[in-house]
Design a protein around this motif. Sequence first.
Motif, PDB file in Angstrom:
ATOM      1  N   THR A 158       0.836  -1.200   0.000  1.00 16.20           N
ATOM      2  CA  THR A 158       0.000   0.000   0.000  1.00 16.20           C
ATOM      3  C   THR A 158       0.870   1.249   0.000  1.00 16.20           C
ATOM      4  O   THR A 158       2.095   1.164   0.011  1.00 16.20           O
ATOM      5  CB  THR A 158      -0.959   0.012   1.210  1.00 16.20           C
ATOM      6  N   TRP A 159       0.205   2.388  -0.030  1.00 19.61           N
ATOM      7  CA  TRP A 159       0.883   3.681   0.127  1.00 19.61           C
ATOM      8  C   TRP A 159       1.673   3.638   1.435  1.00 19.61           C
ATOM      9  O   TRP A 159       1.131   3.243   2.469  1.00 19.61           O
ATOM     10  CB  TRP A 159      -0.190   4.767   0.177  1.00 19.61           C
ATOM     11  N   ALA A 160       2.934   4.047   1.365  1.00 20.70           N
ATOM     12  CA  ALA A 160       3.852   3.855   2.491  1.00 20.70           C
ATOM     13  C   ALA A 160       3.341   4.458   3.796  1.00 20.70           C
ATOM     14  O   ALA A 160       3.651   3.953   4.880  1.00 20.70           O
ATOM     15  CB  ALA A 160       5.211   4.454   2.140  1.00 20.70           C
ATOM     16  N   HIS A 211      -5.498   2.254  -7.032  1.00 19.08           N
ATOM     17  CA  HIS A 211      -4.711   1.757  -5.900  1.00 19.08           C
ATOM     18  C   HIS A 211      -3.222   2.104  -6.057  1.00 19.08           C
ATOM     19  O   HIS A 211      -2.624   1.878  -7.094  1.00 19.08           O
ATOM     20  CB  HIS A 211      -4.891   0.230  -5.808  1.00 19.08           C
ATOM     21  N   ASN A 212      -2.686   2.664  -4.975  1.00 14.89           N
ATOM     22  CA  ASN A 212      -1.266   3.001  -4.938  1.00 14.89           C
ATOM     23  C   ASN A 212      -0.550   1.980  -4.062  1.00 14.89           C
ATOM     24  O   ASN A 212      -0.900   1.850  -2.893  1.00 14.89           O
ATOM     25  CB  ASN A 212      -1.100   4.414  -4.344  1.00 14.89           C
ATOM     26  N   PRO A 213       0.407   1.226  -4.534  1.00 16.60           N
ATOM     27  CA  PRO A 213       1.179   1.431  -5.764  1.00 16.60           C
ATOM     28  C   PRO A 213       0.790   0.566  -6.959  1.00 16.60           C
ATOM     29  O   PRO A 213       1.417   0.693  -8.011  1.00 16.60           O
ATOM     30  CB  PRO A 213       2.587   1.010  -5.315  1.00 16.60           C
ATOM     31  N   CYS A 241      -9.259   8.151  -0.754  1.00 14.97           N
ATOM     32  CA  CYS A 241      -9.500   8.509  -2.153  1.00 14.97           C
ATOM     33  C   CYS A 241      -8.575   9.674  -2.535  1.00 14.97           C
ATOM     34  O   CYS A 241      -8.922  10.836  -2.319  1.00 14.97           O
ATOM     35  CB  CYS A 241     -10.971   8.899  -2.332  1.00 14.97           C
ATOM     36  N   ALA A 242      -7.428   9.317  -3.063  1.00 10.09           N
ATOM     37  CA  ALA A 242      -6.435  10.359  -3.393  1.00 10.09           C
ATOM     38  C   ALA A 242      -6.431  10.697  -4.879  1.00 10.09           C
ATOM     39  O   ALA A 242      -5.709  11.597  -5.300  1.00 10.09           O
ATOM     40  CB  ALA A 242      -5.049   9.907  -2.952  1.00 10.09           C
ATOM     41  N   TYR A 243      -7.232   9.975  -5.659  1.00 12.25           N
ATOM     42  CA  TYR A 243      -7.119  10.128  -7.121  1.00 12.25           C
ATOM     43  C   TYR A 243      -8.463  10.239  -7.839  1.00 12.25           C
ATOM     44  O   TYR A 243      -8.591   9.798  -8.986  1.00 12.25           O
ATOM     45  CB  TYR A 243      -6.327   8.944  -7.703  1.00 12.25           C
ATOM     46  N   GLN A 272     -10.247  12.438   1.347  1.00 13.13           N
ATOM     47  CA  GLN A 272     -10.053  13.003   0.009  1.00 13.13           C
ATOM     48  C   GLN A 272      -8.803  13.875  -0.004  1.00 13.13           C
ATOM     49  O   GLN A 272      -8.542  14.615   0.944  1.00 13.13           O
ATOM     50  CB  GLN A 272     -11.239  13.901  -0.371  1.00 13.13           C
ATOM     51  N   SER A 273      -8.121  13.779  -1.121  1.00  7.41           N
ATOM     52  CA  SER A 273      -6.983  14.678  -1.348  1.00  7.41           C
ATOM     53  C   SER A 273      -7.254  15.452  -2.629  1.00  7.41           C
ATOM     54  O   SER A 273      -7.711  14.868  -3.613  1.00  7.41           O
ATOM     55  CB  SER A 273      -5.718  13.844  -1.522  1.00  7.41           C
ATOM     56  N   PHE A 274      -6.973  16.748  -2.615  1.00  3.14           N
ATOM     57  CA  PHE A 274      -7.052  17.534  -3.850  1.00  3.14           C
ATOM     58  C   PHE A 274      -5.648  17.853  -4.372  1.00  3.14           C
ATOM     59  O   PHE A 274      -5.471  18.764  -5.167  1.00  3.14           O
ATOM     60  CB  PHE A 274      -7.889  18.801  -3.627  1.00  3.14           C
ATOM     61  N   ALA A 275      -4.682  17.047  -3.896  1.00  5.04           N
ATOM     62  CA  ALA A 275      -3.298  17.243  -4.358  1.00  5.04           C
ATOM     63  C   ALA A 275      -3.191  16.901  -5.837  1.00  5.04           C
ATOM     64  O   ALA A 275      -2.712  17.701  -6.638  1.00  5.04           O
ATOM     65  CB  ALA A 275      -2.361  16.375  -3.530  1.00  5.04           C
ATOM     66  N   LYS A 276      -3.659  15.732  -6.204  1.00  4.20           N
ATOM     67  CA  LYS A 276      -3.447  15.248  -7.582  1.00  4.20           C
ATOM     68  C   LYS A 276      -4.491  15.817  -8.538  1.00  4.20           C
ATOM     69  O   LYS A 276      -4.150  16.315  -9.598  1.00  4.20           O
ATOM     70  CB  LYS A 276      -3.520  13.719  -7.662  1.00  4.20           C
ATOM     71  N   ASN A 277      -5.776  15.699  -8.155  1.00  4.77           N
ATOM     72  CA  ASN A 277      -6.795  16.075  -9.145  1.00  4.77           C
ATOM     73  C   ASN A 277      -6.939  17.589  -9.330  1.00  4.77           C
ATOM     74  O   ASN A 277      -7.499  18.029 -10.329  1.00  4.77           O
ATOM     75  CB  ASN A 277      -8.153  15.396  -8.847  1.00  4.77           C
TER      76      ASN A 277
HETATM   77  C1  LIG Z   1      -3.203   6.332  -1.456  1.00  4.92           C
HETATM   78  C2  LIG Z   1      -2.816   7.705  -1.047  1.00  4.92           C
HETATM   79  N1  LIG Z   1      -3.423   8.274  -0.006  1.00  4.92           N
HETATM   80  C3  LIG Z   1      -3.154   9.503   0.389  1.00  4.92           C
HETATM   81  C4  LIG Z   1      -2.194  10.254  -0.250  1.00  4.92           C
HETATM   82  C5  LIG Z   1      -2.014  11.613   0.333  1.00  4.92           C
HETATM   83  O1  LIG Z   1      -1.410  12.580  -0.365  1.00  4.92           O
HETATM   84  P1  LIG Z   1      -1.524  14.092   0.105  1.00  4.92           P
HETATM   85  O2  LIG Z   1      -1.309  14.118   1.578  1.00  4.92           O
HETATM   86  O3  LIG Z   1      -0.436  14.764  -0.634  1.00  4.92           O
HETATM   87  O4  LIG Z   1      -2.866  14.548  -0.266  1.00  4.92           O
HETATM   88  C6  LIG Z   1      -1.494   9.709  -1.333  1.00  4.92           C
HETATM   89  C7  LIG Z   1      -0.434  10.438  -2.012  1.00  4.92           C
HETATM   90  O5  LIG Z   1       0.424   9.928  -2.677  1.00  4.92           O
HETATM   91  C8  LIG Z   1      -1.820   8.405  -1.746  1.00  4.92           C
HETATM   92  O6  LIG Z   1      -1.248   7.823  -2.800  1.00  4.92           O
END
Ligand SMILES: Cc1ncc(COP(=O)(O)O)c(C=O)c1O
Length: 431
Positions: A158-160, A211-213, A241-243, A272-277
Amino acid sequence: MSDSASQRLNLIHNHLNNNNMTKSSMSVFQDVAQAPPDPIFNLTAQYKADTFDKKINVGVGAFRTDELKPYILPVVKKAKVILHENEALDHEYLPIAGNPSYTKAAAKLILGADSPAMKEGRFAAVQTLSGTGANHTGALFLSKFYTKSKKCYISNPTWANHRSIFSLVGFDVQEYPYWQPETRGLDYERLLQCMREAEEGSIFVLHACAHNPTGVDPTRDQWKAIAQVMREKNHLPFFDCAYQGFASGDLDKDAWAVRYFVEQGFELFVCQSFAKNFGLYGERTGNLTLVTKTPADAQRVLSQIEKLQRAEISNPPAFGSRIVDIVLNDPSLYQEWKDNLKYMSSRIIEMRHALQQHLIDLQTPGTWDHITNQIGMFSFTGLKQPQVKVLREKYHIYMTDNGRISMAGVSSKNVAYLAKSIDDVVRNVPV
Ligand SMILES: Cc1ncc(COP(=O)(O)O)c(C=O)c1O
């Protein structure tokens, strides 16, 4: 004073001084061990220090244009102008739970305008420090108020940060099977089995989409089966939900799993993250929405989350949320945002096809269907650590040790070099 008396005094003085010296030269932190550098941020630092002209950074999960430049969404540029011209805006604190117009719009975005939870008012939302903050705030609340289980399951891999976030607040973090190396797909049966065997009421952290990664998501039928087992075992879904919109280019499609669980009557958390979208990486713009059985439950939970938020950050940052608020609440800007999202997701999909085609043309041993089957920002290539090492040291291509490629770092200019380098390590580096 006699000479000998003053000598004695000096000696005492020196002794005391030396003692103080030894004491003060020892840090109270001397036993703090050096923490290892963060693998992803460290990779970027190594990439930046590399002077080779064909170097490639496919480590970091941030969108890049085909010129490999950071992308400021045109709709964000417009919103910034609106913000700048708004004389009524000031720099006062936001409320503890953030800007209500933003949190409501964010909740509507993920739950859907027709969501039964929204219609019945049994939801609440709080503005967080991006997706990481949403995960943390949700985890912190659960660590204090969720009494059914102290077990939290994260996907393997999963995401680290999932493990760190949930362990930090005291959860017993376990993994559920997710990636099946042989099929380069979902380890579906073992995932279900794990859910069946998990302690009743466990928390399951689920990636809502992309799903990351691995870039592998359950199909809708698989999500339905997952929901059924989770209901049988009274597990608590904790969606991350980051994407949204970034995965398929379609905001609703990417929210399908969350909405399905809500329709099925689950109480749940969704980050939710609005970093990517929105490309608002450094603005730390996120949201935590929770769905409960009744409006009163939601309000009580929110009140406790507000108390935690007050102690931790007092109130969230304004800038990013104002941008998102403007866009989500203006029909024409919203439409434009969707077009911007399409551009980003299409470029990524194009690069998937280009990389796959180059590998096929080179007749690189193995199958490469997974590159186009996987969705979202990442491709889990199946490359092993010794191959990743050679890619870094010989070809100046930077990816995480698990063989994950951020497709955003691939461009029409570097894809041939990337494919040729992969071809070499697949053929020549024993694993
Ligand atoms: C699965 C997942 N969750 C959360 C995040 C959180 O990112 P941020 O804190 O930059 O919104 C990421 C970013 O890579 C992610 O891949």
